[in-house]
Design an enzyme around this catalytic site. Structure first.
Site, PDB file in Angstrom:
ATOM      1  N   ARG A 120       0.817  -1.212   0.000  1.00 30.20           N
ATOM      2  CA  ARG A 120       0.000   0.000   0.000  1.00 30.20           C
ATOM      3  C   ARG A 120       0.855   1.268   0.000  1.00 30.20           C
ATOM      4  NH1 ARG A 120      -4.937  -0.533   1.545  1.00 30.20           N
ATOM      5  NH2 ARG A 120      -4.545  -1.769   3.410  1.00 30.20           N
ATOM      6  N   TYR A 121       1.972   1.229   0.701  1.00 28.86           N
ATOM      7  CA  TYR A 121       2.859   2.386   0.813  1.00 28.86           C
ATOM      8  C   TYR A 121       4.090   2.121  -0.050  1.00 28.86           C
ATOM      9  CZ  TYR A 121       0.163   3.206   5.147  1.00 28.86           C
ATOM     10  OH  TYR A 121      -0.821   3.407   6.070  1.00 28.86           O
ATOM     11  N   ARG A 124       7.233   0.125   1.835  1.00 32.15           N
ATOM     12  CA  ARG A 124       7.090  -1.009   2.757  1.00 32.15           C
ATOM     13  C   ARG A 124       5.931  -1.914   2.357  1.00 32.15           C
ATOM     14  NH1 ARG A 124       5.449   3.835   4.567  1.00 32.15           N
ATOM     15  NH2 ARG A 124       3.867   4.079   6.175  1.00 32.15           N
ATOM     16  N   CYS A 133      -4.304 -17.901  14.464  1.00 28.03           N
ATOM     17  CA  CYS A 133      -3.923 -17.155  15.665  1.00 28.03           C
ATOM     18  C   CYS A 133      -4.082 -18.075  16.868  1.00 28.03           C
ATOM     19  CB  CYS A 133      -4.831 -15.940  15.849  1.00 28.03           C
ATOM     20  SG  CYS A 133      -4.669 -14.718  14.535  1.00 28.03           S
ATOM     21  N   CYS A 137      -9.788 -12.736  17.844  1.00 22.56           N
ATOM     22  CA  CYS A 137     -10.433 -11.499  18.302  1.00 22.56           C
ATOM     23  C   CYS A 137     -11.710 -11.316  17.493  1.00 22.56           C
ATOM     24  CB  CYS A 137      -9.550 -10.287  18.038  1.00 22.56           C
ATOM     25  SG  CYS A 137      -7.849 -10.473  18.562  1.00 22.56           S
ATOM     26  N   CYS A 140     -11.598  -8.754  14.521  1.00 17.09           N
ATOM     27  CA  CYS A 140     -10.434  -8.887  13.638  1.00 17.09           C
ATOM     28  C   CYS A 140     -10.613  -8.218  12.279  1.00 17.09           C
ATOM     29  CB  CYS A 140     -10.134 -10.370  13.421  1.00 17.09           C
ATOM     30  SG  CYS A 140      -8.805 -10.648  12.245  1.00 17.09           S
ATOM     31  N   ARG A 142      -8.932  -8.800   9.677  1.00 17.59           N
ATOM     32  CA  ARG A 142      -8.823  -9.798   8.601  1.00 17.59           C
ATOM     33  C   ARG A 142      -9.701 -11.013   8.873  1.00 17.59           C
ATOM     34  NH1 ARG A 142      -3.337  -8.296   9.027  1.00 17.59           N
ATOM     35  NH2 ARG A 142      -3.195  -6.386   7.809  1.00 17.59           N
ATOM     36  N   ASP A 301     -12.108  -1.153  12.675  1.00 19.55           N
ATOM     37  CA  ASP A 301     -12.454  -1.268  11.247  1.00 19.55           C
ATOM     38  C   ASP A 301     -13.859  -1.844  11.075  1.00 19.55           C
ATOM     39  OD1 ASP A 301      -9.989  -0.326  10.333  1.00 19.55           O
ATOM     40  OD2 ASP A 301      -9.071  -2.311  10.521  1.00 19.55           O
ATOM     41  N   ASP A 338      -7.558   3.409   9.768  1.00 16.18           N
ATOM     42  CA  ASP A 338      -7.050   2.801   8.543  1.00 16.18           C
ATOM     43  C   ASP A 338      -8.195   3.005   7.554  1.00 16.18           C
ATOM     44  OD1 ASP A 338      -5.307   1.453   6.878  1.00 16.18           O
ATOM     45  OD2 ASP A 338      -4.781  -0.015   8.428  1.00 16.18           O
ATOM     46  N   LYS A 345      -3.218   4.354   6.906  1.00 15.78           N
ATOM     47  CA  LYS A 345      -3.463   4.865   8.262  1.00 15.78           C
ATOM     48  C   LYS A 345      -3.428   6.387   8.266  1.00 15.78           C
ATOM     49  CE  LYS A 345      -1.349   0.733  10.235  1.00 15.78           C
ATOM     50  NZ  LYS A 345      -0.871   0.102   8.980  1.00 15.78           N
TER      51      LYS A 345
END
Ligand SMILES: *Cc1c(COP(=O)(O)O)cnc(C)c1O
Length: 375
Positions: A120-121, A124, A133, A137, A140, A142, A301, A338, A345
């Site tokens: 995206r950037y 990086r 995981c 969560c 989440c 994702r 999100d 985000d 972000k």
């Protein structure tokens, strides 16, 4: 962690729920994985379930699987009303999908040039190494890929991602995430880090993980020895609430910090969990004293079924404002959204300044006093 034998939470939890296991199993992360709770129905053996939780279990259609480690469950059993409960145990509200919610709110698919990478950037990339995981969560970001076997996770399948990074010398920084990268074996983590480090233009390698908060036993001497070979190597640890600061998680942070690995934290702002100035301040201060620099505070999100978690942006700004000036700036994270649609972000700051036409600035300090910075 000798004092684990004297830890009332651990001793009582094991005696009650795993009477055949000696206390020594507690420090073994593999024991925790083997004894993780996958079936929500088993939860009633550990916790008195609320009506909202019970009715959620009778329905189906959760897009995110349920999983909790015995370690994390021991935190929930300690006090029945911990805010952490809401972050890992589904409630009925999770089935409500509002029109603004999307499976992939950050449009990561659109920004994925090859499998496993999000670019995206300019300088990086995000490397999605695994889709599992230690505990899921409910909020989440994702949730649409987690535990869906859609992330390529074998060494050979990572080749296109390595090639892409090699062929794009403007990339200087690889952030490994998932899923949780620390769910992989030591050998696999070693392989991934060494392949990335082989690429000459990569200056920084980072890893995002919630393992220190949900499965702190995974931070072993052997793992730390591997991680410290790849410096500069940074870690971003996901912490949500002060109740996660325990003897075990403190020890995990200490091992990483003692190995010279710079630690940052990421926290998602969650309604009824940590959307409170005093609670957030307590967590941020505790993280810093554990040598974990608060890095990001995320607005939640809009994933499907997250409306019961989302606060107003105003709330987040109030929390940031409530910290600034009152505690050291080292303890204050960047509050960011985000941006849905893939904007990346974007920082949000309380309004402290008025810039006048002549270039002078009126400033408001943390006590609400007004100051003027001249031209
Ligand atoms: C968060 C994120 C990064 C890293 O952002 P930093 O601000 O450098 O920590 C990189 N790529 C993607 C896609 C991200 O979501």
């Amino acid at each position: 962690m000798k004092s684990i034998y004297k830890n009332k939470r651990v001793v009582q939890f094991l005696e009650k729920h795993f009477p055949d296991s000696p206390i020594s199993v507690w420090t073994d992360w593999k024991w925790h994985l083997q004894n993780s709770i996958h079936q929500i129905h088993y939860l009633s053996k550990f916790l008195i379930l609320s009506d909202e939780e019970k009715s959620a279990f009778e329905l189906s259609g959760f897009h995110l699987p349920f999983l909790i480690s015995p370690y994390y469950l021991s935190l929930l059993c300690q006090k029945n009303d911990t805010p952490l409960r809401k972050t890992v145990i589904p409630v009925q509200s999770e089935l409500i999908k509002t029109t603004i919610e999307k499976n992939d709110p950050l449009d990561e698919k659109l920004y994925s040039p090859v499998p496993n990478l999000v670019h995206r950037y300019p300088d990086r990339v995000l490397f999605l190494a695994t889709d599992t995981c230690a505990t899921y969560c409910r909020y989440c970001t994702r949730s649409h890929i987690v535990a869906k076997h859609t992330v390529h996770a074998s060494n050979a399948e990572w080749k296109p991602a390595f090639d892409y990074i090699k062929n794009n010398p403007q990339i200087h920084d690889v952030l490994i995430s998932g899923g949780d990268p620390l769910m992989m074996s030591d050998d696999k983590i070693d392989f991934l880090l060494s392949e990335i480090r082989k690429i000459k233009h990569i200056q920084l390698v980072r890893m995002g993980t919630k393992v220190p908060a949900v499965l702190p036993q995974r931070i072993t001497k052997e793992l730390v020895k591997i991680l410290k070979k790849y410096q500069p190597f940074f870690m971003s640890l996901h912490f949500t609430h002060f109740d996660e600061i325990t003897e075990e998680s403190s020890f995990a942070c200490k091992m990483l910090a003692d190995a010279g690995i710079p630690l940052g934290s990421q926290t998602v702002l969650l309604k009824g969990v940590n959307d409170d100035i005093l609670e957030m301040t307590k967590l941020m201060k505790a993280l810093l004293t554990h040598r974990v620099k608060p890095y990001y505070l995320y607005q939640c999100d809009p994933i499907p079924g997250s409306s019961h978690f989302r606060t107003t942006v105003q709330k987040g700004l109030e929390i940031i404002e409530g910290m600034r000036g009152h505690i050291t700036g080292y303890s204050i994270p960047h509050y960011v959204i985000d941006a849905p649609g893939g904007g990346g972000k974007i920082p949000l700051l309380p309004d402290y300044t008025t810039i006048h036409e002549d270039g002078s600035v009126t400033l408001r300090n943390y006590e609400g006093k007004i100051f003027k910075y001249p031209v």
